[in-house]
Design a protein around this motif. Sequence first.
Motif, PDB file in Angstrom:
ATOM      1  N   MET A  52      44.209  40.671  52.266  1.00 53.35           N
ATOM      2  CA  MET A  52      43.377  39.932  51.453  1.00 53.35           C
ATOM      3  C   MET A  52      45.088  38.672  50.901  1.00 53.35           C
ATOM      4  SD  MET A  52      40.511  40.710  50.863  1.00 53.35           S
ATOM      5  CE  MET A  52      40.202  40.323  49.016  1.00 53.35           C
ATOM      6  N   GLU A  53      44.771  37.384  50.614  1.00 53.66           N
ATOM      7  CA  GLU A  53      45.565  36.561  49.978  1.00 53.66           C
ATOM      8  C   GLU A  53      45.688  36.289  48.895  1.00 53.66           C
ATOM      9  OE1 GLU A  53      46.751  31.825  50.770  1.00 53.66           O
ATOM     10  OE2 GLU A  53      45.499  32.236  51.536  1.00 53.66           O
ATOM     11  N   LYS A  54      46.637  36.103  48.112  1.00 55.10           N
ATOM     12  CA  LYS A  54      46.672  36.745  46.820  1.00 55.10           C
ATOM     13  C   LYS A  54      47.104  35.121  46.196  1.00 55.10           C
ATOM     14  CE  LYS A  54      49.798  38.108  42.407  1.00 55.10           C
ATOM     15  NZ  LYS A  54      50.555  39.468  42.746  1.00 55.10           N
ATOM     16  N   LYS A  55      46.022  35.197  45.021  1.00 51.63           N
ATOM     17  CA  LYS A  55      46.082  33.575  44.678  1.00 51.63           C
ATOM     18  C   LYS A  55      45.805  33.556  42.641  1.00 51.63           C
ATOM     19  CE  LYS A  55      44.215  30.874  48.569  1.00 51.63           C
ATOM     20  NZ  LYS A  55      43.285  29.753  49.357  1.00 51.63           N
ATOM     21  N   TYR A  56      45.530  32.454  42.451  1.00 50.83           N
ATOM     22  CA  TYR A  56      45.524  32.488  41.154  1.00 50.83           C
ATOM     23  C   TYR A  56      45.007  30.641  40.457  1.00 50.83           C
ATOM     24  CZ  TYR A  56      49.691  29.638  40.785  1.00 50.83           C
ATOM     25  OH  TYR A  56      50.943  28.682  40.871  1.00 50.83           O
ATOM     26  N   ILE A  57      43.929  30.672  39.578  1.00 56.25           N
ATOM     27  CA  ILE A  57      43.900  29.983  38.900  1.00 56.25           C
ATOM     28  C   ILE A  57      44.700  29.303  37.272  1.00 56.25           C
ATOM     29  CG2 ILE A  57      41.894  28.753  37.386  1.00 56.25           C
ATOM     30  CD1 ILE A  57      40.317  30.028  39.497  1.00 56.25           C
ATOM     31  N   LYS A  58      45.227  28.552  37.485  1.00 57.86           N
ATOM     32  CA  LYS A  58      46.378  28.361  36.458  1.00 57.86           C
ATOM     33  C   LYS A  58      45.510  27.202  35.175  1.00 57.86           C
ATOM     34  CE  LYS A  58      50.611  27.123  34.454  1.00 57.86           C
ATOM     35  NZ  LYS A  58      52.095  27.208  34.679  1.00 57.86           N
ATOM     36  N   ASN A  59      45.420  27.970  33.432  1.00 56.83           N
ATOM     37  CA  ASN A  59      44.693  26.592  33.292  1.00 56.83           C
ATOM     38  C   ASN A  59      45.343  26.802  31.488  1.00 56.83           C
ATOM     39  OD1 ASN A  59      44.011  28.488  31.261  1.00 56.83           O
ATOM     40  ND2 ASN A  59      42.025  28.732  31.639  1.00 56.83           N
ATOM     41  N   GLU A  60      45.544  26.140  30.479  1.00 58.38           N
ATOM     42  CA  GLU A  60      46.308  25.778  29.642  1.00 58.38           C
ATOM     43  C   GLU A  60      46.572  27.851  28.611  1.00 58.38           C
ATOM     44  OE1 GLU A  60      42.191  25.559  27.564  1.00 58.38           O
ATOM     45  OE2 GLU A  60      43.485  25.251  29.341  1.00 58.38           O
ATOM     46  N   ARG A  61      45.279  28.967  29.023  1.00 56.00           N
ATOM     47  CA  ARG A  61      45.202  29.569  28.296  1.00 56.00           C
ATOM     48  C   ARG A  61      45.994  31.070  29.285  1.00 56.00           C
ATOM     49  NH1 ARG A  61      39.433  31.400  27.031  1.00 56.00           N
ATOM     50  NH2 ARG A  61      40.785  32.758  26.099  1.00 56.00           N
ATOM     51  N   GLY A  62      46.744  30.405  30.578  1.00 55.96           N
ATOM     52  CA  GLY A  62      47.263  31.207  31.916  1.00 55.96           C
ATOM     53  C   GLY A  62      46.775  31.374  32.717  1.00 55.96           C
ATOM     54  N   LYS A  63      46.872  32.261  33.982  1.00 57.27           N
ATOM     55  CA  LYS A  63      46.654  32.124  34.780  1.00 57.27           C
ATOM     56  C   LYS A  63      46.363  33.529  35.341  1.00 57.27           C
ATOM     57  CE  LYS A  63      50.888  31.094  37.106  1.00 57.27           C
ATOM     58  NZ  LYS A  63      52.031  31.624  38.224  1.00 57.27           N
ATOM     59  N   VAL A  64      44.212  32.896  35.987  1.00 60.99           N
ATOM     60  CA  VAL A  64      43.683  34.437  36.430  1.00 60.99           C
ATOM     61  C   VAL A  64      44.849  34.276  37.924  1.00 60.99           C
ATOM     62  CG1 VAL A  64      41.543  34.830  37.142  1.00 60.99           C
ATOM     63  CG2 VAL A  64      41.968  33.282  35.035  1.00 60.99           C
ATOM     64  N   ILE A  65      44.489  35.610  38.323  1.00 59.29           N
ATOM     65  CA  ILE A  65      45.009  36.018  39.777  1.00 59.29           C
ATOM     66  C   ILE A  65      43.570  36.905  40.899  1.00 59.29           C
ATOM     67  CG2 ILE A  65      46.469  37.498  41.210  1.00 59.29           C
ATOM     68  CD1 ILE A  65      47.583  35.414  38.939  1.00 59.29           C
ATOM     69  N   TYR A  66      43.416  36.123  41.814  1.00 57.32           N
ATOM     70  CA  TYR A  66      42.539  36.268  42.901  1.00 57.32           C
ATOM     71  C   TYR A  66      42.450  36.893  43.708  1.00 57.32           C
ATOM     72  CZ  TYR A  66      41.941  31.488  44.164  1.00 57.32           C
ATOM     73  OH  TYR A  66      41.989  30.812  44.103  1.00 57.32           O
ATOM     74  N   TRP A  67      42.444  37.712  44.764  1.00 61.25           N
ATOM     75  CA  TRP A  67      42.747  37.846  45.867  1.00 61.25           C
ATOM     76  C   TRP A  67      41.416  37.314  46.990  1.00 61.25           C
ATOM     77  CZ3 TRP A  67      43.837  40.680  41.719  1.00 61.25           C
ATOM     78  CH2 TRP A  67      45.350  39.986  41.619  1.00 61.25           C
ATOM     79  N   ILE A  68      41.319  37.157  47.756  1.00 63.09           N
ATOM     80  CA  ILE A  68      40.291  36.512  49.133  1.00 63.09           C
ATOM     81  C   ILE A  68      40.558  36.871  50.590  1.00 63.09           C
ATOM     82  CG2 ILE A  68      41.248  33.479  49.131  1.00 63.09           C
ATOM     83  CD1 ILE A  68      38.203  32.894  48.663  1.00 63.09           C
ATOM     84  N   ASN A  69      39.493  36.942  51.521  1.00 66.99           N
ATOM     85  CA  ASN A  69      40.339  37.665  53.014  1.00 66.99           C
ATOM     86  C   ASN A  69      39.698  36.126  53.512  1.00 66.99           C
ATOM     87  OD1 ASN A  69      37.236  37.639  51.917  1.00 66.99           O
ATOM     88  ND2 ASN A  69      37.017  38.705  54.437  1.00 66.99           N
ATOM     89  N   ASN A  70      39.024  35.349  52.886  1.00 69.88           N
ATOM     90  CA  ASN A  70      38.718  33.626  53.512  1.00 69.88           C
ATOM     91  C   ASN A  70      38.446  34.237  54.686  1.00 69.88           C
ATOM     92  OD1 ASN A  70      38.041  31.412  53.143  1.00 69.88           O
ATOM     93  ND2 ASN A  70      40.196  30.772  52.779  1.00 69.88           N
TER      94      ASN A  70
END
Length: 198
Positions: free
Chosen positions: A1-19
Amino acid sequence: MEKKYIKNERGKVIYWINNNNSNKTIMFTHGVTADHTLFDKQLDFWCKEYTVITWDMPLHGESRPYKKSELFWTKHFSDIAKLYPYNYYCKVSSESTTMTEESKKSFYDNLLRLGKEGMLDAANAVYKDFYNYEEVDFKCPVLLLIGEYDKTGYVKKYNDMWAKETGFSLVVIPNASHNSNFDNYYFFNNKVYEFLNS
């Protein structure tokens, strides 16, 4: 699983995807105070055929820091929980929501990583306005799953009511408690797979 994130003004949301370039995707979302590791027992099964996404909801796991009768309990959960020594809370929570030793250890470790402040922030964010949430009108098939021995809050009662009122399928996971997907992952994975392929 590859670790990624989505960032906005409130912080980062971390997610993992096997894609794995599959045209089918499944996303697993944990409950309050848990994190993405709740679905570790789903990865081997689902990654073969699906693109799998697990994530840490805001205020949970690695998605921190993030800015910030039944109704009595949900509204005051954080106030009550802060009275308990945190190690005791972790022990009682992991023992009351799981059946297997592996599941207990996994959830206990998850709670330790979250920490008392993190647990209080997450619980407060979800529970303080719980009674104001609107009912979701799902436009797709819904499968409800609950552990045979789930005694967490009103989870069983609400799932039974929801199934009766909506006609949604409700599957009881045998030999499992609140974290049924970890306690009896074989049964859980197969029931979800049957549902998605029906």
